[in-house]
Design a protein around this motif. Structure first.
Motif, PDB file in Angstrom:
ATOM      1  N   SER A 281      70.858 -34.159  74.083  1.00 60.11           N
ATOM      2  CA  SER A 281      69.890 -33.074  74.248  1.00 60.11           C
ATOM      3  C   SER A 281      70.692 -31.787  74.387  1.00 60.11           C
ATOM      4  O   SER A 281      71.931 -31.815  74.375  1.00 60.11           O
ATOM      5  CB  SER A 281      69.035 -33.317  75.502  1.00 60.11           C
ATOM      6  N   PRO A 282      70.029 -30.643  74.559  1.00 57.25           N
ATOM      7  CA  PRO A 282      70.794 -29.402  74.775  1.00 57.25           C
ATOM      8  C   PRO A 282      71.529 -29.359  76.113  1.00 57.25           C
ATOM      9  O   PRO A 282      72.412 -28.527  76.312  1.00 57.25           O
ATOM     10  CB  PRO A 282      69.720 -28.311  74.718  1.00 57.25           C
ATOM     11  N   VAL A 283      71.170 -30.241  77.054  1.00 52.41           N
ATOM     12  CA  VAL A 283      71.693 -30.166  78.422  1.00 52.41           C
ATOM     13  C   VAL A 283      73.148 -30.633  78.474  1.00 52.41           C
ATOM     14  O   VAL A 283      73.486 -31.730  78.029  1.00 52.41           O
ATOM     15  CB  VAL A 283      70.829 -30.998  79.372  1.00 52.41           C
ATOM     16  N   TYR A 284      73.990 -29.774  79.047  1.00 49.78           N
ATOM     17  CA  TYR A 284      75.408 -30.095  79.215  1.00 49.78           C
ATOM     18  C   TYR A 284      75.723 -30.458  80.665  1.00 49.78           C
ATOM     19  O   TYR A 284      76.474 -31.381  80.938  1.00 49.78           O
ATOM     20  CB  TYR A 284      76.246 -28.892  78.778  1.00 49.78           C
TER      21      TYR A 284
ATOM     22  N   LYS B  42      83.559 -23.337  69.691  1.00 47.03           N
ATOM     23  CA  LYS B  42      82.642 -22.567  68.844  1.00 47.03           C
ATOM     24  C   LYS B  42      81.181 -22.984  69.024  1.00 47.03           C
ATOM     25  O   LYS B  42      80.335 -22.685  68.192  1.00 47.03           O
ATOM     26  CB  LYS B  42      83.047 -22.649  67.373  1.00 47.03           C
ATOM     27  N   MET B  43      80.883 -23.634  70.143  1.00 49.95           N
ATOM     28  CA  MET B  43      79.507 -23.949  70.509  1.00 49.95           C
ATOM     29  C   MET B  43      78.982 -22.877  71.457  1.00 49.95           C
ATOM     30  O   MET B  43      79.746 -22.219  72.170  1.00 49.95           O
ATOM     31  CB  MET B  43      79.409 -25.325  71.179  1.00 49.95           C
TER      32      MET B  43
ATOM     33  N   LEU C 280      74.873 -25.623  72.698  1.00 46.56           N
ATOM     34  CA  LEU C 280      74.138 -25.613  71.446  1.00 46.56           C
ATOM     35  C   LEU C 280      75.075 -25.300  70.286  1.00 46.56           C
ATOM     36  O   LEU C 280      76.124 -24.664  70.461  1.00 46.56           O
ATOM     37  CB  LEU C 280      73.039 -24.543  71.484  1.00 46.56           C
ATOM     38  N   THR C 281      74.671 -25.701  69.093  1.00 42.88           N
ATOM     39  CA  THR C 281      75.348 -25.212  67.902  1.00 42.88           C
ATOM     40  C   THR C 281      74.954 -23.751  67.696  1.00 42.88           C
ATOM     41  O   THR C 281      73.971 -23.269  68.284  1.00 42.88           O
ATOM     42  CB  THR C 281      74.944 -26.019  66.666  1.00 42.88           C
TER      43      THR C 281
ATOM     44  N   ALA D  90      74.405 -29.587  70.719  1.00 41.70           N
ATOM     45  CA  ALA D  90      75.751 -29.678  70.172  1.00 41.70           C
ATOM     46  C   ALA D  90      76.226 -31.122  70.117  1.00 41.70           C
ATOM     47  O   ALA D  90      75.911 -31.931  71.001  1.00 41.70           O
ATOM     48  CB  ALA D  90      76.710 -28.848  71.016  1.00 41.70           C
ATOM     49  N   PRO D  91      76.979 -31.492  69.105  1.00 40.84           N
ATOM     50  CA  PRO D  91      77.533 -32.844  69.016  1.00 40.84           C
ATOM     51  C   PRO D  91      78.369 -33.171  70.250  1.00 40.84           C
ATOM     52  O   PRO D  91      79.126 -32.338  70.749  1.00 40.84           O
ATOM     53  CB  PRO D  91      78.418 -32.784  67.768  1.00 40.84           C
TER      54      PRO D  91
END
Length: 388
Positions: A235-238, A193-194, A221-222, A228-229
């Motif tokens: 940071s936002p970077v995955y 759900k991210m 991101l949330t 996102a946790p």
């Protein structure tokens, strides 16, 4: 890893033919491997890096066109099926969102998204529905503004008059680098759900390796736009080291896959790992350097130039722009696939977006009116496909 894309001889020939004149979407916009815009075109945390590959169910082997759902779309890009029925489709150049009745093909314009500044490969791009859509009716959109690429959300109210069905946009995330080309643009909510977003490096190739930049990345991101946790860099970077990501999809084991445009040699399908470095601009395609993640499959740019991807019946399905075909990539695990197969080659021109319609059905969006195609009667269209 297996390599099935093309032989080394063909790859060398392709490089000689296309170097300095290839664009991601497949037409000659000039340039080469420089940073100039005149060069080439869905709860719990995501599965951890190194998760053991699980057996994937046997993949069905072919696809057929069931029907044309609708025609006459202008620069369609993102597609979001509504749970109550209907398909939301974005127009890149017109900056509008339209609802298509998937049974009759009737089109109803919801309205224009304020702030969209189309140009080159930029404009109104990906769409996604809120994980809480049943209660909040929020539609998320990724678009190019005058200053950046950003993600907004708007409430959809079908009871309002046509053209006035979108609420005021709430900016969820801003500041993604923009350029004439390589704006990324695909968004999707993952099984956790991210909100995931594929971005481009806008021809400033060093952005892809800069973990402080949101260009050339997959972001996580949330729904409110915060990092996102569990993200690998707080940071936002995955993931990073991407050139231009326009396809995101998860399989039944909740593993994330992404398609990526190459420069002149290799387009890629990647299994995305948290914190993974996918090599650009140091590497294009497979690498022997262990610090880079290699693709599970790769193609010459004239065979693919991939945009959207979807997962259905044991395979990733990948829409090709310059390749003008739909690729089936049967998954054997996270690091390799069985031999890819091509379908619909040249039948409908450039293919932009493919989305699962549930079970053995897919929605497929063509892209002949994007300035690089040769539109004919009926272009652009949405097709319903069945996996057999």
């Amino acid at each position: 890893m297996q390599r099935r894309a093309v032989t080394a001889v063909l790859a060398a020939a392709t490089l000689l033919l296309t170097a300095g004149c290839s664009s991601d979407d497949g037409e000659d916009w000039g340039g080469g491997k420089s940073t100039s815009p005149d060069s080439s075109e869905s709860g719990a945390s995501a599965p951890a890096s190194g998760q053991a590959a699980e057996e994937t169910p046997p993949a069905k082997g072919s696809v057929k066109v069931v029907r044309t759902v609708t025609e006459g779309l202008k620069t369609p890009w993102g597609l979001a099926p509504l749970p109550e029925g209907g398909l939301l489709v974005s127009s890149r150049d017109e900056g509008t969102i339209t609802r298509v009745d998937e049974k009759t093909g009737k089109k109803t314009e919801l309205g224009a998204v304020p702030g969209v500044a189309p140009g080159g490969e930029g404009g109104l791009l990906g769409l996604a529905l809120s994980p809480s859509y049943a209660s909040d009716h929020m539609v998320y959109a990724y678009f190019t503004s005058d200053s950046d690429n950003r993600i907004v959300r708007m409430q959809y109210d079908a009871k309002r008059p046509a053209g006035e069905q979108l609420g005021a946009p709430d900016t969820v995330f801003r500041g993604i680098p923009k350029g004439t080309n390589h704006n990324g643009g695909r968004i999707a909510f993952g099984p956790d759900k991210m909100l995931y977003a594929g971005t481009g490096e806008t021809y400033v190739t060093e952005l892809a390796q800069d973990k402080k930049s949101t260009g050339g990345k997959i972001l996580r991101l949330t729904p409110e736009g915060e990092p996102a946790p569990g993200n690998p860099f707080d940071s936002p970077v995955y993931s990073y080291g991407h050139r231009n990501v326009q396809g995101l999809a998860w399989d039944t084991e909740q593993r994330l896959f992404a398609s990526e445009f190459g420069q002149d040699t290799w387009d890629e399908l990647n299994h995305i790992k948290p914190g993974g470095n996918y090599g650009w601009p140091d590497v294009e395609g497979e690498s022997d350097d262990s610090k880079y993640e290699s693709p599970i499959d790769q193609w010459s740019t004239d065979e693919a130039s991939p945009s959207g991807i979807a997962y259905a019946e044991g395979s990733v399905w990948m829409a090709g722009l310059r390749g003008k075909r739909l690729w089936r990539i049967p998954l054997k695990g996270t690091e390799e696939s069985a031999d890819p197969q091509a379908f619909l080659e040249g039948d409908y021109g450039r293919l932009r977006t493919v989305v699962s319609a549930g079970g053995d059905k897919l929605w497929l969006v063509t892209s002949e009116t994007d300035g690089r195609g040769t539109p004919g009667d009926g272009d652009d269209r949405i097709l319903e496909l069945q996996v057999k």
